[in-house]
Design a protein around this motif. Sequence first.
Motif, mmCIF file in Angstrom:
data_model
loop_
_atom_site.group_PDB
_atom_site.id
_atom_site.type_symbol
_atom_site.label_atom_id
_atom_site.label_comp_id
_atom_site.label_asym_id
_atom_site.label_seq_id
_atom_site.Cartn_x
_atom_site.Cartn_y
_atom_site.Cartn_z
ATOM 1 N N UNK A 47 -6.427 16.838 3.555
ATOM 2 C CA UNK A 47 -7.584 15.979 3.274
ATOM 3 C C UNK A 47 -7.194 14.829 2.349
ATOM 4 N N UNK A 48 -6.250 15.083 1.453
ATOM 5 C CA UNK A 48 -5.815 13.998 0.563
ATOM 6 C C UNK A 48 -5.204 12.863 1.380
ATOM 7 N N UNK A 49 -4.288 13.240 2.287
ATOM 8 C CA UNK A 49 -3.642 12.209 3.099
ATOM 9 C C UNK A 49 -4.660 11.534 4.022
ATOM 10 N N UNK A 50 -5.571 12.342 4.555
ATOM 11 C CA UNK A 50 -6.597 11.798 5.439
ATOM 12 C C UNK A 50 -7.403 10.701 4.729
ATOM 13 N N UNK A 51 -7.864 11.007 3.523
ATOM 14 C CA UNK A 51 -8.644 10.003 2.796
ATOM 15 C C UNK A 51 -7.798 8.779 2.463
ATOM 16 N N UNK A 52 -6.534 9.041 2.110
ATOM 17 C CA UNK A 52 -5.649 7.913 1.809
ATOM 18 C C UNK A 52 -5.445 7.046 3.049
ATOM 19 N N UNK A 53 -5.377 7.695 4.205
ATOM 20 C CA UNK A 53 -5.201 6.933 5.448
ATOM 21 C C UNK A 53 -6.410 6.042 5.729
ATOM 22 N N UNK A 54 -7.597 6.549 5.399
ATOM 23 C CA UNK A 54 -8.795 5.723 5.608
ATOM 24 C C UNK A 54 -8.709 4.463 4.748
ATOM 25 N N UNK A 55 -8.295 4.647 3.498
ATOM 26 C CA UNK A 55 -8.120 3.462 2.652
ATOM 27 C C UNK A 55 -6.983 2.593 3.186
ATOM 28 N N UNK A 56 -6.009 3.240 3.825
ATOM 29 C CA UNK A 56 -4.936 2.468 4.451
ATOM 30 C C UNK A 56 -5.480 1.577 5.554
ATOM 31 N N UNK A 57 -6.414 2.119 6.332
ATOM 32 C CA UNK A 57 -7.049 1.316 7.382
ATOM 33 C C UNK A 57 -7.800 0.134 6.764
ATOM 34 N N UNK A 58 -8.462 0.432 5.660
ATOM 35 C CA UNK A 58 -9.183 -0.615 4.931
ATOM 36 C C UNK A 58 -8.202 -1.706 4.486
ATOM 37 N N UNK A 59 -7.061 -1.280 3.957
ATOM 38 C CA UNK A 59 -6.053 -2.250 3.518
ATOM 39 C C UNK A 59 -5.547 -3.075 4.705
ATOM 40 N N UNK B 144 3.175 -5.370 1.169
ATOM 41 C CA UNK B 144 3.753 -6.510 1.871
ATOM 42 C C UNK B 144 2.714 -7.164 2.751
ATOM 43 N N UNK B 145 2.281 -8.337 2.295
ATOM 44 C CA UNK B 145 1.239 -9.053 3.023
ATOM 45 C C UNK B 145 1.744 -9.487 4.383
ATOM 46 N N UNK B 146 0.905 -9.287 5.405
ATOM 47 C CA UNK B 146 1.255 -9.748 6.736
ATOM 48 C C UNK B 146 2.021 -8.734 7.576
ATOM 49 N N UNK B 147 2.223 -7.533 7.030
ATOM 50 C CA UNK B 147 2.988 -6.551 7.800
ATOM 51 C C UNK B 147 2.097 -5.481 8.415
ATOM 52 N N UNK B 148 0.857 -5.374 7.979
ATOM 53 C CA UNK B 148 -0.123 -4.400 8.468
ATOM 54 C C UNK B 148 0.256 -2.948 8.178
ATOM 55 N N UNK B 149 1.514 -2.602 8.428
ATOM 56 C CA UNK B 149 1.940 -1.227 8.128
ATOM 57 C C UNK B 149 2.167 -1.053 6.638
ATOM 58 N N UNK B 150 2.787 -2.063 6.042
ATOM 59 C CA UNK B 150 3.062 -2.015 4.606
ATOM 60 C C UNK B 150 1.812 -1.699 3.792
ATOM 61 N N UNK B 151 0.717 -2.411 4.037
ATOM 62 C CA UNK B 151 -0.507 -2.110 3.292
ATOM 63 C C UNK B 151 -0.988 -0.669 3.456
ATOM 64 N N UNK B 152 -0.830 -0.097 4.665
ATOM 65 C CA UNK B 152 -1.246 1.297 4.846
ATOM 66 C C UNK B 152 -0.405 2.200 3.949
ATOM 67 N N UNK B 153 0.903 1.976 3.983
ATOM 68 C CA UNK B 153 1.788 2.780 3.134
ATOM 69 C C UNK B 153 1.495 2.511 1.661
ATOM 70 N N UNK B 154 1.279 1.231 1.338
ATOM 71 C CA UNK B 154 0.948 0.873 -0.042
ATOM 72 C C UNK B 154 -0.274 1.645 -0.509
ATOM 73 N N UNK B 155 -1.292 1.716 0.336
ATOM 74 C CA UNK B 155 -2.516 2.422 -0.029
ATOM 75 C C UNK B 155 -2.219 3.886 -0.324
#
Lengths: 234, 328, 305
Positions: free
Chosen positions: B32-44, B262-273
């Motif tokens: 559930x922790x990762x799940x919630x973090x992933x949702x914020x990753x989508x937001x990012x 990393x702005x503009x990478x889309x994946x980077x922000x998810x990982x960053x989140x």
Amino acid sequence: MSDILLQAENVGIRFGGLQALEALNLTVRDKELCCIIGPNGAGKSTFLNVLTGTLRPTSGSVRFLGHDIAGLPLHRIARLGIARKFQIPSVFPSLSVEDNLKVARWGAPSPVRPVGELLELVALTNRAATLAGELAHGQKQWLEIGMALAIEPRLLLLDEPTAGMTPQETLATAEMLLRLKGEFSIVAVEHDIRFVRALNCETLVLHQGRRLRSGPFHDIETDEMVRDVYLGRR
Amino acid sequence: MIARDRNWLLIFAVCVALAIVYPLFADGYQLTVIRDALIFGLFAASLDFFWGRTGILCFGHAAFFGIGGYIMALVTLNDAIPFASLLGIMGAVAGAAFVAAIIGYFLFFGGIRGSYFTIVTLAMGVICQQAAVSWSSVTGGDSGLIGIPPIEFDLGGLHVDLSQDLPSYIFVSAIVAVAVLALWSISRGRWGTVLTAIQDNEVRAAALGHNAPLRLLVTFVLSAAIAGLAGALYVCMAGLVAPDLSGLLLSTEVIVWVAVGGRGTLLGPVLGAIFIQRAQQTISSFNPSLWPLLLGCVFVIIVFVLPDGILSIYARLKSLFKGRRRAQ
Amino acid sequence: MPPKACSPACANASPARPDAMDFLVTTLLNALTLISILMLVGLGLAISFGLMNVTNLAHGEFVTVGAFAVYFVQSMGGSFWLGLAAAPIAGAVVGCILEFAIIRHLYSRPVSTVLATWGVSLILQQGLELTFGLGAKPVTPPIEGTLDLLFTVYPAYRLILIGIAMLTLLGVILLISRTSFGLDIRTVIQNREMAEGVGINTRRTYAIAFTFGAAIAGLAGGLVAPLAIVLPQMGVNYLANAFFVVIVGGVGSIGGLVAGSVFVGGLTSILNYQISPSLAQAIVLLAAIVAVRLRPNGLFNGASR
Ligand SMILES: Nc1ncnc2c1ncn2[C@@H]1O[C@H](COP(=O)(O)OP(=O)(O)OP(=O)(O)O)[C@@H](O)[C@H]1O
Ligand SMILES: [Mg+2]
């Protein structure tokens, strides 16, 4: 009469206290080439801005194919078939040369020339993958001409297309324009007399916002008054 | 260009593979922790889609997250509404998109870009949070709304019930993966290229026949819609919605996730989140007011030390290495 | 935790007498209080955002620092007036450090400026919270009680506030139009290269102008402290409203600043009687956006600088 593409009548524009243009007339027929020359600050770029509808004249009118285009959004004007090359080379520096041309094609209602042909036309085929920001100055100018061509214009307006080019490049540019002449109308603003001589077309001489002379280039070239203006005697 | 695309897809595939095997090693809570973090990753990723491609910073993106969350909560808490979960998600996406469309219309067609846009969206975020607090008859005021049921719906004979940890984890991971992939393909193709052109020189793009304000508007609306989707998902997983989901702090955090990843990478922000939230939980367990302080420091550090995000360290090392080799 | 800073608007005094004239005058004075504060906060922003093109998201913290200065001086046994004198100094010190350490390195990177100043804003907020603890800080006005104006009774301190704000603004106008420093500022603003050409140190001029704007915002914070809820997070509302002032009023003239403040402050005050403050804020935001759509260069565009 029906082949008149662009008609400017009695155009004048004021910026605050400065009368930048006054009582200018210009008629561009279909597939015609003409030049506008004049010393720095004569109002050439301003006139070009009025012709493309970017600036609304304070007096007079500009009609493209019979329609008043003053004040239309830029992209609408482009889609009517008016392309322009800006005085400051404005390519998209963070896109590759190829993408620059693609973006230009995508903006056109019905692009015809494929990107490969455009690249060839402006002699940039071997730089297709280079970022436009890294091109040499002259190449940027060419790329910008290529982008203007990509939208398949009916009228192409060029603001100092050869600024910063070597004499050879300048002549090559003139040759290219002469080759394209049969396809659409071209209005070129230029400083470089050699370039205008190579084009050898109808020429309008501006001085302090007014028409000084107009006519075929060889008449203009021999005109005393034009020489005086260029040599700074007036 | 092609190599960059391949690298991106490679990293994406690795992430998806990790997400698939993770449940084998993790217990329910960790899931559930990762799940919630992933949702914020989508937001990012939604913010990055706009900011990364247009260069225009939206400083109130949590407003859309919050709008999505509140709409989802109100719809699912209302017993009279059938198919509440699906309708709620649709309503959340539409609501966020609608607000973005109105604000974006006035701003983009009014010629507002750059800092002005940032400021107005900042104000929008402040106001959304205030509205969530003070419109208490609807939003539940400061304490928000609780008891939001988990997502549950039938789709073509398939019964989806996300009250358990594993199904909800799988559902969220799938949505995030699909959304990120979709955003990526939009932003690398024609749409994204023209946006880059507009960012480089808007007047030039317009003079080539591109309707720049419209394109910016559509991008902004799409970005807000994804943010609304993330908000809707989040409140169903958390079971509650509160004003700070639309607040300035969240707007700020999402910027940090994007900037660090990393702005503009889309994946980077998810990982960053994901990573920054881990760090946040650890740090906040010592002292809750330490986190905003650190966040402030991170902003300053990013600007002066890492303007291209964490991933740029790798690129820098690589170029350093290459430079050495060439020198030898 | 959402910041529960008081919006400038909730400093409104409620009307005591029901008749129409009384209501009108009270509303007018409430509006004037808010407008005065907005003008002072907006001034610094007009300088940095409008003229130097620097988006300083830590501008609200100058207000906070000013308010905390008054609180600190009072809590040490000093008088309100001493605190009010300390407020602009505190604002100026913070502003000067910010300019020197951060902003001057980022003149050519607008988005970075936004991020870095926001970081500083968070650091300042948390720093204040760690230093002074949680919770609102009490600040007592120098004079309690009300003044009987012909049509209404009105808190005396608010009248003083309006007076001080007007005097400050007058002082700023004189400073800019009459002194050589003002001339430097005007020259730098009009043409940076030319200013450098005639030997004006533009960096220094920017730094001084920025610090000056911070000081005025600090003064505004000190003035508003007895009326507002003094919290580390109070700055953000002033930030948002001051940006509206600058955006609506346009940049480059005192007239624009006044017009923007009257628009934002007036609208907020009037709406506050009808609807909840946050809805009022939302409407002001929308109105500001629409105003910008209609007059992209500000309501007061074209006025003399
Ligand atoms: N937007 C404007 N506002 C005020 N004055 C302007 C504006 N645009 C141009 N001018 C003035 O109008 C005059 C003509 O300028 P313009 O740029 O058209 O000259 P030009 O012939 O293109 O010169 P150059 O050869 O240097 O390109 C100049 O004196 C210029 O300062
Ligand atoms: Mg010119």
